[in-house]
Write a protein that holds these residues in place. Structure first.
Motif, PDB file in Angstrom:
ATOM      1  N   ASN A  97      16.649   1.446  -4.898  1.00 29.21           N
ATOM      2  CA  ASN A  97      16.620   0.497  -3.792  1.00 29.21           C
ATOM      3  C   ASN A  97      15.151   0.343  -3.393  1.00 29.21           C
ATOM      4  OD1 ASN A  97      16.678  -0.801  -1.241  1.00 29.21           O
ATOM      5  ND2 ASN A  97      18.747  -0.048  -0.859  1.00 29.21           N
ATOM      6  N   HIS A  98      14.474  -0.611  -4.015  1.00 27.15           N
ATOM      7  CA  HIS A  98      13.026  -0.729  -3.860  1.00 27.15           C
ATOM      8  C   HIS A  98      12.624  -1.132  -2.445  1.00 27.15           C
ATOM      9  CE1 HIS A  98      13.005  -0.167  -8.107  1.00 27.15           C
ATOM     10  NE2 HIS A  98      13.601  -1.318  -8.355  1.00 27.15           N
ATOM     11  N   LYS A  99      13.477  -1.858  -1.766  1.00 24.41           N
ATOM     12  CA  LYS A  99      13.164  -2.281  -0.392  1.00 24.41           C
ATOM     13  C   LYS A  99      13.109  -1.085   0.540  1.00 24.41           C
ATOM     14  CE  LYS A  99      14.706  -5.370   3.321  1.00 24.41           C
ATOM     15  NZ  LYS A  99      15.722  -6.403   3.719  1.00 24.41           N
ATOM     16  N   VAL A 100      14.143  -0.237   0.511  1.00 26.90           N
ATOM     17  CA  VAL A 100      14.185   0.935   1.391  1.00 26.90           C
ATOM     18  C   VAL A 100      13.101   1.931   1.000  1.00 26.90           C
ATOM     19  CG1 VAL A 100      15.566   2.926   2.099  1.00 26.90           C
ATOM     20  CG2 VAL A 100      16.624   0.673   1.929  1.00 26.90           C
ATOM     21  N   ALA A 101      12.888   2.118  -0.305  1.00 23.26           N
ATOM     22  CA  ALA A 101      11.849   3.052  -0.756  1.00 23.26           C
ATOM     23  C   ALA A 101      10.474   2.607  -0.287  1.00 23.26           C
ATOM     24  CB  ALA A 101      11.875   3.168  -2.278  1.00 23.26           C
ATOM     25  N   THR A 102      10.197   1.310  -0.384  1.00 23.88           N
ATOM     26  CA  THR A 102       8.897   0.781   0.048  1.00 23.88           C
ATOM     27  C   THR A 102       8.708   0.974   1.540  1.00 23.88           C
ATOM     28  OG1 THR A 102       8.858  -0.877  -1.719  1.00 23.88           O
ATOM     29  CG2 THR A 102       7.490  -1.305   0.206  1.00 23.88           C
ATOM     30  N   TYR A 103       9.713   0.611   2.314  1.00 25.09           N
ATOM     31  CA  TYR A 103       9.575   0.667   3.773  1.00 25.09           C
ATOM     32  C   TYR A 103       9.434   2.100   4.265  1.00 25.09           C
ATOM     33  CZ  TYR A 103      10.511   0.097   8.719  1.00 25.09           C
ATOM     34  OH  TYR A 103      10.420   0.142  10.080  1.00 25.09           O
ATOM     35  N   SER A 104      10.290   3.002   3.780  1.00 28.93           N
ATOM     36  CA  SER A 104      10.250   4.387   4.258  1.00 28.93           C
ATOM     37  C   SER A 104       8.946   5.065   3.864  1.00 28.93           C
ATOM     38  CB  SER A 104      11.455   5.174   3.723  1.00 28.93           C
ATOM     39  OG  SER A 104      11.539   5.084   2.310  1.00 28.93           O
ATOM     40  N   ALA A 105       8.426   4.764   2.664  1.00 30.75           N
ATOM     41  CA  ALA A 105       7.150   5.347   2.242  1.00 30.75           C
ATOM     42  C   ALA A 105       6.001   4.790   3.067  1.00 30.75           C
ATOM     43  CB  ALA A 105       6.913   5.075   0.760  1.00 30.75           C
ATOM     44  N   GLN A 106       6.043   3.502   3.360  1.00 33.58           N
ATOM     45  CA  GLN A 106       4.985   2.892   4.168  1.00 33.58           C
ATOM     46  C   GLN A 106       4.887   3.561   5.537  1.00 33.58           C
ATOM     47  OE1 GLN A 106       6.047  -1.277   4.033  1.00 33.58           O
ATOM     48  NE2 GLN A 106       4.409  -1.750   2.594  1.00 33.58           N
ATOM     49  N   VAL A 107       6.028   3.865   6.128  1.00 33.77           N
ATOM     50  CA  VAL A 107       6.018   4.514   7.440  1.00 33.77           C
ATOM     51  C   VAL A 107       5.357   5.886   7.342  1.00 33.77           C
ATOM     52  CG1 VAL A 107       7.443   5.458   9.287  1.00 33.77           C
ATOM     53  CG2 VAL A 107       8.048   3.271   8.232  1.00 33.77           C
ATOM     54  N   MET A 108       5.679   6.640   6.283  1.00 29.07           N
ATOM     55  CA  MET A 108       5.092   7.972   6.124  1.00 29.07           C
ATOM     56  C   MET A 108       3.598   7.906   5.823  1.00 29.07           C
ATOM     57  SD  MET A 108       7.935  10.251   4.087  1.00 29.07           S
ATOM     58  CE  MET A 108       8.167   9.105   2.715  1.00 29.07           C
ATOM     59  N   LEU A 109       3.182   6.927   5.025  1.00 35.54           N
ATOM     60  CA  LEU A 109       1.797   6.865   4.560  1.00 35.54           C
ATOM     61  C   LEU A 109       0.880   6.099   5.502  1.00 35.54           C
ATOM     62  CD1 LEU A 109       2.535   6.127   0.796  1.00 35.54           C
ATOM     63  CD2 LEU A 109       1.673   8.274   1.744  1.00 35.54           C
ATOM     64  N   ASP A 110       1.455   5.444   6.478  1.00 31.41           N
ATOM     65  CA  ASP A 110       0.669   4.576   7.361  1.00 31.41           C
ATOM     66  C   ASP A 110       0.085   5.366   8.538  1.00 31.41           C
ATOM     67  OD1 ASP A 110      -0.422   2.137   8.039  1.00 31.41           O
ATOM     68  OD2 ASP A 110       1.284   1.524   9.248  1.00 31.41           O
ATOM     69  N   TYR A 111      -0.494   6.542   8.224  1.00 28.91           N
ATOM     70  CA  TYR A 111      -0.947   7.434   9.281  1.00 28.91           C
ATOM     71  C   TYR A 111      -2.363   7.144   9.778  1.00 28.91           C
ATOM     72  CZ  TYR A 111      -2.254   9.720   4.866  1.00 28.91           C
ATOM     73  OH  TYR A 111      -2.700   9.968   3.590  1.00 28.91           O
ATOM     74  N   SER A 112      -3.019   6.132   9.240  1.00 32.71           N
ATOM     75  CA  SER A 112      -4.381   5.831   9.670  1.00 32.71           C
ATOM     76  C   SER A 112      -4.504   4.471  10.364  1.00 32.71           C
ATOM     77  CB  SER A 112      -5.331   5.865   8.470  1.00 32.71           C
ATOM     78  OG  SER A 112      -4.947   4.897   7.506  1.00 32.71           O
ATOM     79  N   SER A 113      -3.385   3.765  10.521  1.00 31.69           N
ATOM     80  CA  SER A 113      -3.440   2.418  11.092  1.00 31.69           C
ATOM     81  C   SER A 113      -3.093   2.438  12.581  1.00 31.69           C
ATOM     82  CB  SER A 113      -2.478   1.488  10.358  1.00 31.69           C
ATOM     83  OG  SER A 113      -1.146   1.870  10.618  1.00 31.69           O
ATOM     84  N   GLU A 114      -3.386   1.342  13.216  1.00 27.21           N
ATOM     85  CA  GLU A 114      -3.048   1.206  14.624  1.00 27.21           C
ATOM     86  C   GLU A 114      -1.525   1.075  14.767  1.00 27.21           C
ATOM     87  OE1 GLU A 114      -4.095  -1.777  18.376  1.00 27.21           O
ATOM     88  OE2 GLU A 114      -5.133  -1.968  16.454  1.00 27.21           O
ATOM     89  N   GLY A 115      -0.971   1.727  15.760  1.00 29.82           N
ATOM     90  CA  GLY A 115       0.460   1.681  15.966  1.00 29.82           C
ATOM     91  C   GLY A 115       1.231   2.564  15.008  1.00 29.82           C
TER      92      GLY A 115
END
Length: 292
Positions: A97-115
């Motif tokens: 499920n590439h959509k869920v995998a992309t979104y969940s990984a983005q949340v984990m890896l997005d530790y340097s952005s605003e918000g």
């Protein structure tokens, strides 16, 4: 004769009654089944909203992995717990499920952005803890998340990588603890190539972009102009001194790419004539290496 006619009429009537009874039984059974199915659907829907993690766990055990990953992600969005996002990611990768995998990984890896939802410290604690639980070499979970994120996002984008943004992100994920980058069987760039291979669509442009980028990486130098910037760690860790040249691993993936997309000398020459000689030079560069 009258007795015979009476018997025939009785038998005919009994047969009609039997058929009518049979139809009634079938209709009742179908109605009962429809009601039970409706109740089941309602229970699932209500349960999915009220306890998405519980139902996500259940559906995963019965093999409905894609639906399970969606419910687990919904639970993670409620709890804002990085472990829940990690589980949703693992299940989505398993379910493709590439959509869920992309979104969940983005949340984990997005530790340097605003918000951001998580800090780099929270993410690092997760990957170290998972490495320990899985008895893996340090850094394995980190690279697993990043490699599968690159693969899933390119698949979710149907092979589109505007401005080579995802390629550059994959390359940044291959940075080791020194000035060197690494390239091996779990390198996120390899995942990028895997995604291009697995996408069943004409994508000659991105194929030649990869060939060109890989040559540029292979020829990169450090600031002193003497050492190659790419190397491969044999034990898949990011520390230590057990290294060997990365070029053979890069060449293997180039060969897989060329074979999967049926790139020939003629195709390379035609593409280069329309888009620039640098692509043909890069193609010939790797062809010479593969011929050795």
């Amino acid at each position: 004769m009258d007795n015979i006619n009476i018997n025939i009429n009785i038998n005919t009537t009994d047969a009609k009654k039997g058929k009518a009874t049979s139809r009634m039984v079938k209709n009742t059974a179908l109605k009962t089944l429809a009601v039970l199915l409706l109740i089941l659907i309602m229970v699932v829907l209500i349960g999915s909203l009220a306890a998405p993690r519980t139902f996500g766990d259940f559906f995963y055990t019965v093999g409905l992995k894609s639906y399970s990953s969606r419910l687990t992600l919904r639970s993670a969005e409620n709890t804002e717990d990085i472990d829940d996002f990690y589980i949703a990611f693992i299940r989505a990768v398993d379910a493709k499920n590439h959509k869920v995998a992309t979104y969940s990984a983005q949340v984990m890896l997005d530790y340097s952005s605003e918000g951001k939802l998580f800090t780099s410290e929270i993410y690092e604690e997760l990957v170290k803890r998972m490495d320990t639980q899985l008895e893996s070499v340090e850094g394995t979970t980190n690279v697993y998340i990043k490699a599968n994120y690159i693969y899933s996002k390119l698949r979710f984008n149907k092979g589109e990588d505007e401005g080579n943004a995802l390629w550059n992100q994959a390359r940044s994920y291959c940075k080791g603890t020194s000035i060197y980058y690494y390239y091996n069987s779990i390198c996120p760039i390899k995942s990028y190539i895997d995604a291009v291979i697995d996408i069943n669509k004409p994508n000659t442009q991105i194929v030649f972009e990869i060939i060109l980028h890989m040559r540029q990486l292979d020829e990169s130098k450090t600031t002193d102009g003497r050492n190659k910037i790419w190397r491969t760690n044999l034990d898949n860790s990011f520390t230590g001194t057990s290294y060997k040249p990365a070029q053979p691993y890069m060449a293997q993936d180039i060969q897989r790419l060329l074979e999967a997309k049926e790139i020939t000398d003629t195709i390379a020459a035609d593409f280069s004539a329309k888009n620039g000689i640098q692509y043909l030079n890069a193609y010939n560069y790797w062809k010479d290496i593969l011929a050795q």
